[in-house]
Design an enzyme around this catalytic site. Structure first.
Site, short mmCIF file in Angstrom:
data_model
loop_
_atom_site.label_atom_id
_atom_site.label_comp_id
_atom_site.label_asym_id
_atom_site.label_seq_id
_atom_site.Cartn_x
_atom_site.Cartn_y
_atom_site.Cartn_z
CB SER A 156 35.12 7.98 40.43
OG SER A 156 34.52 8.74 39.42
CG ASP A 326 29.75 12.35 44.54
OD1 ASP A 326 29.55 13.03 43.52
OD2 ASP A 326 30.36 11.28 44.54
CG HIS A 359 32.98 12.56 42.21
ND1 HIS A 359 32.32 11.40 42.52
CD2 HIS A 359 33.93 12.24 41.30
CE1 HIS A 359 32.84 10.41 41.79
NE2 HIS A 359 33.82 10.89 41.06
#
Lengths: 396, 396
Positions: A156, A326, A359
Site C-alpha cells: 500500500s 483489491d 486491499h
C-alpha cells in the site's frame, strides 16, 4: 504467535536538518525503529520494511512489559511475513522497520514540541511526502552503516515508499518488493481521503488542529474517517460473505427494530467498533499528514505523467504483487508499474494473487501470496550467498 | 430546457391513518404530487414515477414564480425522460410524481408538526419503508381514480418502489420499469449509508435529531454524507476522466501547495461544493429515514432470501435496465431481478447499457438508454391503443 519473541524499539535523534519537499525544514527530529535478525559481515542482508497508514516501525515480534514479559496482543503488524522461518526470514535477513516522521508512534510528529516555538506542533507540523520519508529512512541506514539494501519492501503506502527508494537512491536498492500499491492515487482514492479529512477537520473538537491544548480529541471525525477507510480496505465480496445483511442479535429473516440511529446490521456494528478503536490510539493530525502523503505521491508528475520516463532511473530488480479483489489499488494500477519497468528493460516479476479479501489481503495469510514472497526472498538470499562466495576475503 | 413548461404541485391531505411496517401509524398526513399529460377516458394511461434519495414529486417541467414566470434552474429531476416527445411521452401518458412521506419537499415529514404532541417530529418521525411509501402512493392513485397503472417507473431507490408495487399491488401494475436498482442493499451499500448516518448523528448540531428547536442544521454531517454519496454515484473511470489528479488553479505537472486542509485537487473542490449545496436544502432526519428505507428493502427476506419465491406474486411485465459502470447497484444486482422473473416465467426485457457514468447514468442522456426507454414506453402505448380499440364502447 510471533516466533521472533520480544523486540525492543530503538531511536536515533538527528541534529542535521531534514529539508522537506514542500520547502519546509525539520530542524531536529527523532526516528524510532526496530531491527530483527543480524546484519551480516559485509552488511549486505538488510531489508527495509516501509509502513502504511496506521502501522509503525513495529513490524514483527512482541513488545515486553516492564518486567520483560511479552505483552498480550502486541505482535508487529507484519509478524506473519517477517521472522525466523517466515517468508522474509530473519535467520537470513537483517530486517528494519522505521516509524516515519509525522506519525504518532514515537518518531517526531504533530504531538511533539516544535523546538522553534516551544509549543506542540499540532496542525503546524510540516507536510511530509513519501520522498521525505525515504530521505529520513536513508539517514537511519547511514547511521547503521548500511550502504545498500538487499531489498526494500512495502504494501500500500509502504509500497509507494519502496518504489520511491528505487528512484531516489537507485544504487542503494538491490530489490524492490511493492505489494498492493499504485504509482499514484486515482481521483476516487483522493476523494475518499478528502471525505475522511473533512470529517476530522470539521469536528468541533479538532480546534484547527490544536486540540491537544484543549484536552480533547476529534473522535467523531476519526471514527468516520476510519469507517470510510475500512470500507475501501475490504472487497465487496468479503464484506458480503462476512456480514451480508445479518442483523445484530436476530436471525436472518427476522424483522429489524426499525430505528434510524441504533445498530441493526452486523456490518454497522463492525464499522462502529473499528472506528471507536481507531479513535482511541490514532492522532488526527497524523491522519491528515499521511493521507496527504498518499495524495501527493506521483513520481510521473514531473515527467508529463509518463511513468515509463519516471521509472527509467530505477536500477533495482522488482517483485510487484497485486490482489484480484483489491479495488483501492487494483491490479490494473500494479500493471502500470510493471509496464513502466518492462518499458525500461528492468528485471520484474509480477504476481496477481486471486484472493477474496480486497486491499487487506496484503496483510493476511494467503498461501499463494506467502509462497510468492517466500520464493522471491529465497532468491535474494541465494543471490547474496553467491556474491559473498565470489567476494575476495580481503574485502570482508 | 423543459418542453413541458410550467407545472404546479398539488397536494392531498389524508385523514385515514397510514399503518406503517414498523407498527407505528401516521395518523394524518399530506402528500404533495405533480401530474403531467392528460388521463385518458378509460384511465388506463397513468405512469407513476417513484423518486430516489434526494429527489421529489417534481419530476418534469419548471416551477413558476409568484408572477407565473418560469423560475430559472427549476427543471424537474427527470425532465429529460418525461415530457412531450420524451421517452415517457406526456402526449400519450398521464405521468404522476409523488413526494414520499418522510421526505423534506412538502409531504409530511420530520420538519412537520406531530399532531399528537404539537411539536415538530424531528428524529421521532416514524421509520418509513419502501412498502410504506408504495401504500401511501396507492392512496393518491385511489383519490385520482386510477385503478391500474400503465407503468410504474423508478431508478435506484425509485426502482425498489417500482418492484415493490408489483408485489404489493400485483393487479394494479401493467408494466414495471426498474432502472439501476437492486433487490436489496449489499453489506457494502449498507456500510456507506451507515458512515453517512454516523457523520450526521455525531455532528453536535444534530441535537439528537431535534436541531430545529436550536435554530441550527447539522451541516458538517450532511456535507460529509453527501460527499460519500457522490463518490458512490460516479464511476471510478468518469471521476478519473473528469477530475483525475488535476490541481485547482495549477497546471498538470506543477507542484501542489503542500497543505493538509486547503483544497489542492479538483475532485476535492467538486466534492466540497456538492456537500455545501446539499447541506443548504436537505433535511438531516430525512437523510436518515431514506437511507434506512434503502437498508431495509428486501422483498426476499420473508422468503428465506429466495428472490424467485418473493417475485412469484408479480403479474406485471418488466423492463430492467442497468449500467455497466454502476458499482453502487451493479448489473449483477439487476440480473438477480431478471433471473427471479424468468424463474417465474414472467415477461421481462433486460438492457445492460454500456455507459461510463456509474450510478448517475440513470439520470443522464445516454442515447442507447433513452432509446431503450422510448421503445419500451412506445410498446406500452401501442398495447393501450390496441386494448382500447377492442374494448366495447359501453365500458369507456
Amino acid at each position: 504467535m510471533s516466533t521472533l519473541g520480544v523486540v525492543t524499539p530503538q531511536s536515533i535523534t538527528f541534529g542535521t536538518p531534514l529539508e522537506l519537499q514542500s520547502g519546509a525544514v525539520l530542524k531536529d527530529y527523532t526516528l524510532v525503529f526496530e531491527t530483527y535478525g543480524r546484519l551480516n559481515a559485509d552488511r549486505s542482508n538488510a531489508v527495509l520494511v516501509c509502513h502504511a497508514l496506521n502501522a509503525s516501525h513495529h513490524v514483527a515480534g512482541v513488545h515486553a512489559d516492564v518486567n520483560g514479559q511479552p505483552l498480550p496482543r502486541s505482535e508487529g503488524w507484519w509478524d506473519n511475513m517477517v521472522g525466523p522461518g517466515k517468508p522474509v526470514d530473519t535467520n537470513k535477513f537483517f530486517v528494519i522497520g522505521i516509524n516515519n516522521p509525522g506519525s504518532c508512534f514515537g518518531s517526531t510528529g504533530p504531538m511533539h514540541v516544535n523546538p522553534d516555538t516551544g509549543r506542540i506542533y499540532g496542525a503546524s507540523f510540516p507536510v511530509v511526502t513519501v520522498e521525505d520519508w525515504v530521505n529520513a529512512q536513508a539517514r537511519v541506514l547511514d547511521t547503521l552503516g548500511i550502504e545498500r539494501l538487499a531489498a526494500v519492501l512495502g504494501g500500500s503506502l509502504g509500497g509507494m515508499q519502496a518504489l520511491s527508494w528505487t528512484l531516489q537512491y537507485p544504487e542503494r536498492v538491490r530489490h524492490c518488493v511493492a505489494v498492493a500499491t499504485a504509482p499514484n492515487l486515482s481521483a476516487q482514492n483522493i476523494a475518499f481521503n478528502e471525505v475522511a479529512r473533512r470529517a476530522i477537520v470539521t469536528d468541533p473538537d479538532f480546534h484547527g488542529g490544536h486540540f491537544y491544548a484543549h484536552g480533547v480529541v476529534p473522535r467523531r471525525g476519526l471514527r468516520v474517517a476510519r469507517m470510510i477507510g475500512h470500507i475501501t480496505y475490504l472487497s465487496d465480496d468479503v464484506m458480503e460473505t462476512k456480514f451480508g445483511r445479518e442483523l445484530v442479535g436476530r436471525e436472518r429473516g427476522d424483522a429489524p427494530h426499525y430505528s434510524t440511529q441504533d445498530i441493526e446490521f452486523q456490518i454497522e456494528s463492525y464499522l462502529r467498533y473499528q472506528g471507536d478503536k481507531f479513535s482511541d490510539y490514532f492522532d488526527a493530525n497524523t491522519y491528515l499528514l499521511i493521507t496527504r502523503a498518499l495524495d501527493y505521491f506521483d513520481p510521473a508528475r514531473t515527467f508529463g505523467g509518463k511513468l515509463s520516463l519516471a521509472m527509467a532511473r530505477a536500477m533495482a530488480k522488482f517483485l510487484v504483487v497485486s490482489f484480484t479483489t483489491d479495488w483501492r489499488f487494483s491490479p490494473q494500477r500494479s500493471r502500470e508499474i510493471v509496464k513502466a519497468l518492462v518499458d525500461n528493460g528492468r528485471d520484474v516479476s509480477y504476481a496477481e494473487i486471486d484472493a477474496p479479501h480486497g486491499h487487506d489481503a496484503f496483510l493476511l495469510d494467503d498461501a499463494r501470496y506467502m509462497g510468492v514472497m517466500r520464493a522471491y526472498f529465497d532468491r535474494i538470499a541465494r543471490e547474496l550467498l553467491a556474491e559473498s562466495a565470489t567476494t575476495p576475503e580481503v574485502a570482508a
